[in-house]
Design a protein around this motif. Sequence first.
Motif, PDB file in Angstrom:
ATOM      1  N   VAL A   1       0.844  -1.191   0.000  1.00 52.08           N
ATOM      2  CA  VAL A   1       0.000   0.000   0.000  1.00 52.08           C
ATOM      3  C   VAL A   1       0.881   1.242   0.000  1.00 52.08           C
ATOM      4  CG1 VAL A   1      -1.701   1.323   1.325  1.00 52.08           C
ATOM      5  CG2 VAL A   1      -1.866  -1.162   1.220  1.00 52.08           C
ATOM      6  N   ASP A   2       0.573   2.176  -0.888  1.00 56.17           N
ATOM      7  CA  ASP A   2       1.241   3.470  -0.888  1.00 56.17           C
ATOM      8  C   ASP A   2       0.590   4.309   0.206  1.00 56.17           C
ATOM      9  OD1 ASP A   2       2.019   6.114  -1.277  1.00 56.17           O
ATOM     10  OD2 ASP A   2       1.802   6.038  -3.457  1.00 56.17           O
ATOM     11  N   PRO A   3       1.308   4.623   1.297  1.00 55.63           N
ATOM     12  CA  PRO A   3       0.683   5.341   2.411  1.00 55.63           C
ATOM     13  C   PRO A   3       0.148   6.714   2.008  1.00 55.63           C
ATOM     14  CG  PRO A   3       3.056   5.187   2.743  1.00 55.63           C
ATOM     15  CD  PRO A   3       2.716   4.345   1.558  1.00 55.63           C
ATOM     16  N   PHE A   4       0.763   7.344   1.012  1.00 50.62           N
ATOM     17  CA  PHE A   4       0.297   8.652   0.578  1.00 50.62           C
ATOM     18  C   PHE A   4      -1.021   8.526  -0.189  1.00 50.62           C
ATOM     19  CE2 PHE A   4       4.866   8.919   1.161  1.00 50.62           C
ATOM     20  CZ  PHE A   4       4.922   9.939   2.094  1.00 50.62           C
ATOM     21  N   ASP A   5      -1.180   7.435  -0.921  1.00 47.46           N
ATOM     22  CA  ASP A   5      -2.447   7.159  -1.593  1.00 47.46           C
ATOM     23  C   ASP A   5      -3.534   6.882  -0.544  1.00 47.46           C
ATOM     24  OD1 ASP A   5      -4.138   6.868  -3.786  1.00 47.46           O
ATOM     25  OD2 ASP A   5      -3.672   4.740  -4.036  1.00 47.46           O
TER      26      ASP A   5
END
Length: 186
Positions: free
Chosen positions: A150-154
């Motif tokens: 998972v991209d934390p910024f997404d």
Amino acid sequence: PAVRRGSWTQKRDVKSDLLMIGVKLDRRTPATPLDIDLEEIRLAFALDNVFGKTSRKYRDLMDRRLVTDAFEFSASVEADYGFLLLFTETKKPEAAKKALSEDLLRLSALVEDEERFEIAKKKMLGNFIQTFDHVSSLCSFLTEYYVSGVDPFDLLRKVGQMTFSDLRGHLPEITAASLAAVRYHP
């Protein structure tokens, strides 16, 4: 081992009755890691909306002495299953079990405080951002999301865009068959 459903009671070396109610959430469709994290966050928001320490429902349960300040709740979602848990000490275990079970069965209808949702969302986003102030926490945070894909910024962006109607529209249907209760008593 067999899966136990329903309700059971055990005598234990405890000072007062302990009650835990669980809800099994069945996963029917494959989901991305991002969707799984968003579902868990939505469920946490829903539980906070209904049972959070400053909610009307929590105050009602406390006033009726069905729960104590030890009351806790949690949500967990994985790729192939999920669950909700409510836990409390209580002097009225049967009445507490009945009330909490009924509330869980009506969870979608009870999620009605949009202002509370907005506050919880801002608090969560603030906690994520605050993680960037601590290098060790940041390393752990980024590594955990990287490993899960998972991209934390997404994820932050999606949480920031989440609306109250999104929350209410994505809650699972909870049935009596998905509930289980465990009571430990002195």
